[in-house]
Design a protein around this motif. Structure first.
Motif, short mmCIF file in Angstrom:
data_model
loop_
_atom_site.label_atom_id
_atom_site.label_comp_id
_atom_site.label_asym_id
_atom_site.label_seq_id
_atom_site.Cartn_x
_atom_site.Cartn_y
_atom_site.Cartn_z
N VAL A 83 0.98 -1.37 0.19
CA VAL A 83 0.22 -0.09 0.13
C VAL A 83 0.39 1.09 0.51
O VAL A 83 1.66 1.55 0.90
CB VAL A 83 -1.14 -0.33 1.12
N GLU A 84 0.68 2.11 -1.37
CA GLU A 84 1.93 2.59 -0.97
C GLU A 84 1.60 4.30 0.09
O GLU A 84 0.16 4.16 0.02
CB GLU A 84 1.26 4.20 -2.65
N ALA A 85 2.14 4.72 0.69
CA ALA A 85 1.31 5.83 1.14
C ALA A 85 1.93 7.54 0.89
O ALA A 85 1.96 7.72 -0.25
CB ALA A 85 2.69 6.39 1.97
N PHE A 86 0.25 8.23 1.35
CA PHE A 86 0.14 9.32 0.55
C PHE A 86 -0.66 10.76 1.22
O PHE A 86 -0.34 9.75 2.39
CB PHE A 86 -0.70 9.14 -0.60
N VAL A 87 -0.21 11.93 0.80
CA VAL A 87 -0.85 13.10 1.43
C VAL A 87 -1.63 13.23 1.00
O VAL A 87 -1.87 13.24 0.09
CB VAL A 87 -0.04 13.58 2.55
N THR A 88 -2.97 14.17 1.83
CA THR A 88 -3.91 14.98 0.89
C THR A 88 -3.29 16.10 0.77
O THR A 88 -2.71 17.14 1.90
CB THR A 88 -4.89 14.70 1.31
N ASN A 89 -3.95 17.03 0.49
CA ASN A 89 -4.38 18.60 0.36
C ASN A 89 -5.25 18.97 1.58
O ASN A 89 -5.67 18.17 2.14
CB ASN A 89 -4.68 19.39 -0.69
N MET A 90 -4.23 20.39 2.14
CA MET A 90 -4.79 20.29 3.05
C MET A 90 -7.10 20.44 3.43
O MET A 90 -7.40 21.02 2.71
CB MET A 90 -5.09 21.96 3.89
#
Length: 214
Positions: A43-50
């Motif tokens: 599972v690839e790690a990611f972040v989202t916009n605010m």
């Protein structure tokens, strides 16, 4: 007139943690940690916009270039303690070497030739150190963050030592004959994304430990 003085109470270190993990919780978190480590490998790690920009821009994801695997290792230590973290990774490595292709590039005894195998071996001391530090002090966000960061550092130290060993003892098994490039690919480039994962782990562990009252 003799006045008896009451003995002074010894001052206790209020920063010491009074919470402990029972054997049942250790066993439960060892199993959970094993499952999390297996599934998060892919599972690839990611972040989202605010969040406050979601209404105008929508939810956009930004890949971190790493998976959630290291996060699963460290979360197990933060929640289950040193024994649960260590046992979960022993089981993970055993499964990968002798039973199932649970590693990122497969599995089997020949996997020792992979340059990333040292980092996988580092999961054991990394999870142990993280778990020991996480329960050595009271549950605070900064304590959990430092514990996870220390565990991540241990993983990279083990990985680099193993990488150096392969470079000098079995260079034909490596994808490159440039040691500097190998260190960049396996330690320098992933570290920024993994540090973000460490922050996420600290927040999740902080919330869960308060919900579970330990």
């Amino acid at each position: 007139m003799n006045i008896k003085r009451k003995p002074k109470k010894k001052l206790t270190n209020t920063t010491k943690s009074s919470s402990t993990v029972s054997f049942a919780n250790e066993l439960l978190w060892a199993i959970i940690g094993l499952l999390l480590t297996i599934f998060s490998t892919f599972v690839e790690a990611f972040v989202t916009n605010m969040p406050w920009t979601w209404y105008e821009q929508g939810v956009n994801s930004l890949p971190l270039g790493v998976t959630f695997q290291v996060g699963a290792v460290l979360l197990t230590g933060c929640m289950g303690g040193k024994n649960a973290g260590f046992l979960a990774q022993v089981a993970y490595i055993f499964l990968g070497l002798f039973w199932y292709p649970v590693f990122a590039q497969g599995g089997g005894l020949q996997y020792w030739q992979q340059p990333s195998f040292g980092y996988i071996l580092g999961f054991m001391p990394g999870a142990w150190l993280c778990g020991w530090l996480a329960f050595h002090r009271r549950t605070k966000l900064e304590v959990l963050g430092m514990s996870a960061a220390a565990g991540l550092l241990m993983i990279h130290v083990c990985g680099l030592i193993y990488l150096l060993g392969l470079f000098f003892l079995s260079p034909s098994s490596l994808p490159s004959d440039n040691l500097f490039d190998l260190i960049i690919n396996y330690s320098v480039e992933p570290i920024s994304g993994q540090l973000v994962v460490v922050c996420v782990v600290a927040v999740i562990a902080f919330i869960l430990r308060h919900i579970l009252f330990y």
